[in-house]
Design a protein around this motif. Structure first.
Motif, short mmCIF file in Angstrom:
data_model
loop_
_atom_site.label_atom_id
_atom_site.label_comp_id
_atom_site.label_asym_id
_atom_site.label_seq_id
_atom_site.Cartn_x
_atom_site.Cartn_y
_atom_site.Cartn_z
N GLU A 45 0.54 -1.45 0.00
CA GLU A 45 -0.09 -0.15 0.07
C GLU A 45 1.03 1.16 0.02
N ASN A 46 1.73 1.22 0.71
CA ASN A 46 2.59 2.46 0.91
C ASN A 46 3.59 2.50 -0.31
N ALA A 47 4.11 1.18 -1.37
CA ALA A 47 4.71 1.58 -2.37
C ALA A 47 3.73 2.25 -3.37
N GLY A 48 2.45 1.27 -3.05
CA GLY A 48 2.05 1.97 -4.14
C GLY A 48 1.61 3.91 -4.25
N THR A 78 6.22 -5.82 -7.66
CA THR A 78 5.11 -4.84 -7.32
C THR A 78 4.98 -3.48 -8.03
N PHE A 79 6.03 -2.87 -8.43
CA PHE A 79 5.55 -1.97 -9.23
C PHE A 79 5.27 -2.81 -10.86
N GLY A 80 5.30 -3.44 -11.46
CA GLY A 80 4.54 -4.47 -12.09
C GLY A 80 2.49 -4.42 -11.28
N VAL A 296 17.93 13.57 -11.64
CA VAL A 296 18.65 12.87 -10.27
C VAL A 296 17.96 11.87 -9.77
N LEU A 297 18.14 10.84 -9.81
CA LEU A 297 17.74 9.29 -9.05
C LEU A 297 17.31 9.31 -7.71
N VAL A 298 15.84 9.53 -7.49
CA VAL A 298 15.70 9.62 -5.80
C VAL A 298 15.23 8.54 -5.32
N GLY A 299 14.79 8.32 -3.52
CA GLY A 299 14.67 7.34 -3.56
C GLY A 299 13.84 8.40 -1.56
N ALA A 300 12.41 7.13 -1.81
CA ALA A 300 12.07 7.92 -0.57
C ALA A 300 11.00 6.68 0.10
N SER A 301 10.70 7.05 0.95
CA SER A 301 10.13 6.15 1.96
C SER A 301 8.01 6.29 2.38
#
Length: 333
Positions: A45-48, A78-80, A296-301
């Motif tokens: 759910e958080n990833a989505g 997950t992405f799929g 720029v490639l960024v991440g997130a939680s």
């Protein structure tokens, strides 16, 4: 059946899009990397929510690799899942990239740069994401034991077969990047993009690689722009118990977080505050100052963290004095 996502109608209004090298492709100034927080151990759910919010903010590029998770492969799954259930109608608005190079399965064909491994991995990635093609397929790291033309030839085959639209490389030093660009140009499958690590605290690409990319017309998308979290407010008062540096294993070791480094980070933070930004926002803006940088490639939680990073685009300009002060701080012993 899951309800498809209705994207924000203004999603393209505030995002910047930059041409990737001398290609016809533009990428958003910020791209979302799924290295962490999108695996099977994380909450779907958080990833989505992060993927959908990114798209609503104009982030059209989603960066994956075969081994992202954990466990390996699960970030692509997950992405799929999110793509298939929420964004299927918008596939042509998305740039989806994946890579192969690091260890993915046991045995002699599960890592590095052979044609066998790279193309098998790409087929597996497409299956996990339920895609007919990816937009960019990268060789994730150079292979010292496989001829360069074999690894690059696999990228050529991936593009010519329709399984990828563009070819990229990651972690290639300047000399190899130049060879790769020349080889792929001769094969009529130009090298679109290079993905290196780069930040205020990790400036190796300035020693030759950026010049090569500019000369060859190759885009650049740096990863780890925040130096594994060092270039945030997390370490201003030392090493938090729940931080990456406090973990016994990981990419950021506590031995790397010295008092001298924290002192420099505090001074950078003071400058960011003067600019009306967080340190993380200034660190991202500082990378985007380079003309060769496409994105720029960024991440997130979490969604709020993603929104905070995107807000860095509201102030990208640096005065000559600010750049001079940053250099002075970074040169401190």
């Amino acid at each position: 059946m899951s309800t498809p996502h209705l994207p924000a109608p203004d999603r393209y209004d505030s995002m910047q899009y930059r041409r990737c090298g001398r290609s016809g492709l533009k990428l958003p100034a910020l791209s979302l990397g799924l290295w962490h927080n999108f695996g099977g151990v994380d909450t779907l759910e958080n990833a989505g929510q992060m993927i959908l919010r990114a798209f609503d903010l104009g982030v059209t590029h989603f960066d994956l690799a075969n081994n992202y998770g954990p466990p390996p492969g699960s970030a692509e799954e997950t992405f799929g899942s999110v793509l298939h259930s929420k964004l299927a109608a918008h596939r042509d608005e998305l740039i989806i990239s994946t890579k192969a190079g690091y260890r993915m399965w046991p045995g002699p064909y599960g890592e590095w740069g052979s044609r066998k491994y790279l193309l098998s991995s790409l087929d597996q990635s497409l299956k996990r994401m339920r895609l007919d093609y990816v937009d960019i397929f990268y060789h994730h790291r150079p292979d010292p034991d496989t001829p360069l033309e074999e690894s690059l030839g696999a990228l050529v085959q991936a593009v010519r077969s329709g399984r990828a639209l563009y070819a990229g490389v990651s972690n290639y030093p300047a000399s190899l990047a130049a060879q790769a660009a020349d080889y792929l140009r001769e094969e009529k499958v130009p090298l679109l993009i290079h993905q290196p690590s780069y930040s205020m605290l990790n400036r190796w690409i300035e020693d030759g690689l950026t010049s090569v990319l500019e000369e060859k017309g190759v885009g650049c998308i740096p990863f780890s722009p925040l130096a594994q979290g060092l270039l945030t407010n997390r370490y201003l008062a030392g090493i938090p118990m729940d931080s990456r540096a406090a973990r016994p294993t990981g990419f950021l070791q506590s031995s790397a977080v010295t008092e001298e480094k924290i002192s420099r980070i505090r001074k950078l933070n003071d400058l960011a505050v003067e600019r009306g930004q967080t340190l993380a926002q200034m660190a991202v803006a500082w990378i985007l100052r380079l003309p060769v940088v496409t994105s720029v490639l960024v991440g997130a939680s979490r969604v709020a963290q993603l929104e905070d990073t995107v807000a860095s685009l509201q102030k990208l300009e640096f005065s000559a004095d600010e750049l001079s002060r940053i250099e002075t701080i970074l040169r401190e012993p």
